[in-house]
Scaffold this motif. Structure first.
Motif, PDB file in Angstrom:
ATOM      1  N   TRP A 220       0.774  -1.151  -0.083  1.00  0.00           N
ATOM      2  CA  TRP A 220      -0.071  -0.031  -0.035  1.00  0.00           C
ATOM      3  C   TRP A 220       0.783   1.400   0.009  1.00  0.00           C
ATOM      4  CZ3 TRP A 220      -4.356  -0.944  -1.932  1.00  0.00           C
ATOM      5  CH2 TRP A 220      -5.329  -2.005  -1.468  1.00  0.00           C
ATOM      6  N   TRP A 231      -3.239   4.681  -6.430  1.00  0.00           N
ATOM      7  CA  TRP A 231      -3.482   4.996  -5.052  1.00  0.00           C
ATOM      8  C   TRP A 231      -5.062   5.627  -5.068  1.00  0.00           C
ATOM      9  CZ3 TRP A 231      -2.985   3.443  -0.076  1.00  0.00           C
ATOM     10  CH2 TRP A 231      -3.197   4.207   0.944  1.00  0.00           C
ATOM     11  N   HIS A 262      -8.632  -2.495   4.107  1.00  0.00           N
ATOM     12  CA  HIS A 262      -7.560  -2.696   5.190  1.00  0.00           C
ATOM     13  C   HIS A 262      -8.057  -3.542   6.196  1.00  0.00           C
ATOM     14  CE1 HIS A 262      -4.352  -1.634   7.789  1.00  0.00           C
ATOM     15  NE2 HIS A 262      -3.387  -1.664   6.587  1.00  0.00           N
TER      16      HIS A 262
END
Length: 325
Positions: A220, A231, A262
């Motif tokens: 990430w 992103w 996440h």
């Protein structure tokens, strides 16, 4: 740089009628394509790229170059396959069921993770359907491939190197037999990178979706710091799945709770993807988290060899997240 020394594998006339490569345009599968084109391995009859629709741009660029500079000159056709667009499907409330292993915050406060089915849906199933077509299976309504004749099979080359031999798996069907030429040649990932570099392919992208929930925090950070456009896509997708996504099961059961990319169950652009900062005087107390959550295995997605493992990622296991239906 020393050259990689390999012995040419002679053609076996008694071998299978068709040799196929599962091509992800990453290091190992790209190396297999070059080894075949260069005559180190027997010539492939075709290479199949299963496209989920949201691969990183550098993966598509690598695939185009491999086709243009390696496969076409060697007479190896690259077949591009698709079962849809995983990003669009994941946001469609009318989609049959959710395939991405999203992290879930349930209304009762519990946490979980959806079962990973994206590799099967967007890669394995269409690769096997193409194998049946190549073996002469009847075309069914809707363009689906029927069954193959009993006893017919093809070799399906999978790019597994010696440093990850535990990821080698069978196809699960009799008509497509997975083999692992890199293991036979004793080649590691480093050997593959060296061979590619010797032939001008220094930068080969790993195959993975931009918004894969199994992305490590290192992955990430790389996306955020080096690929701002990707992103931004991942952040927008993460926000979108909070308010709507595909149904939880094939029977139409709605997804309970809220979905996240996440495991911290926080918006991606607020998630703790940077290693914690600790003052120098406290370093001797081993307060810095050096676990896989912060470093992570190289991100990548390969049929029959997804780095996520069978149920949950190392990150999810560390945080106590369990699979959810």
């Amino acid at each position: 740089m020393p050259r990689t020394t390999l012995s040419t594998v002679p053609h076996d006339p008694s071998g299978p009628p068709i040799r196929a490569l599962s091509l992800g345009a990453g290091v190992q599968s790209s190396c297999l394509l070059l080894l075949s084109a260069h005559g180190v391995l027997p010539k492939l009859d075709y290479a199949a790229f299963a496209d989920p629709g949201w691969e990183r741009p550098e993966t598509y660029a690598a695939l185009d170059r491999l086709e243009r500079e390696v496969a076409t000159p060697a007479g190896i056709p690259i077949v591009r396959l698709s079962a849809g667009d995983i990003r669009r499907d994941a946001l469609d409330p009318n989609s049959r069921f959710s395939t991405m292993p999203l992290f879930i915050k349930n209304t009762d406060g519990s946490r979980g993770m959806l079962r990973r089915q994206c590799t099967s849906t967007y890669k394995i199933k269409i690769l096997l359907a193409e194998a049946r077509r190549q073996l002469g299976a009847e075309t069914l309504p809707g363009g689906r491939a029927g069954r193959t004749k009993r006893g017919r099979y093809l070799e399906q080359w999978i790019g597994i190197s010696t440093d990850e031999f535990t990821r080698a798996k069978d196809s699960g069907v009799s008509y497509a037999r997975n083999i692992f030429p890199l293991l036979d040649l004793g080649m590691s990932r480093t050997d593959c990178e060296r061979y590619l570099a010797e032939h001008g392919f220094q930068a080969v992208s790993r195959s993975a979706c931009v918004g894969c929930p199994y992305t490590s925090d290192k992955g990430w950070r790389t996306l955020r710091d080096q690929h701002p456009g990707q992103w931004a896509q991942a952040v927008a997708f993460d926000k979108a799945i909070r308010s709507g996504s595909a149904r939880a099961t094939a029977n139409g059961v709605p997804l309970r709770g809220q979905a996240y990319l996440h495991p911290s169950l926080r918006p991606l652009d607020e998630a703790p993807i940077d290693p914690p900062h600790v003052d120098r005087k406290y370093r001797r107390l081993r307060l810095v988290d050096t676990s896989e959550r912060w470093k992570g295995d190289p991100d990548g997605c390969s049929p029959w060899a997804c780095r996520s493992g069978s149920a949950t990622s190392p990150v999810a296991s560390a945080l106590g997240l369990s699979p959810a239906a």
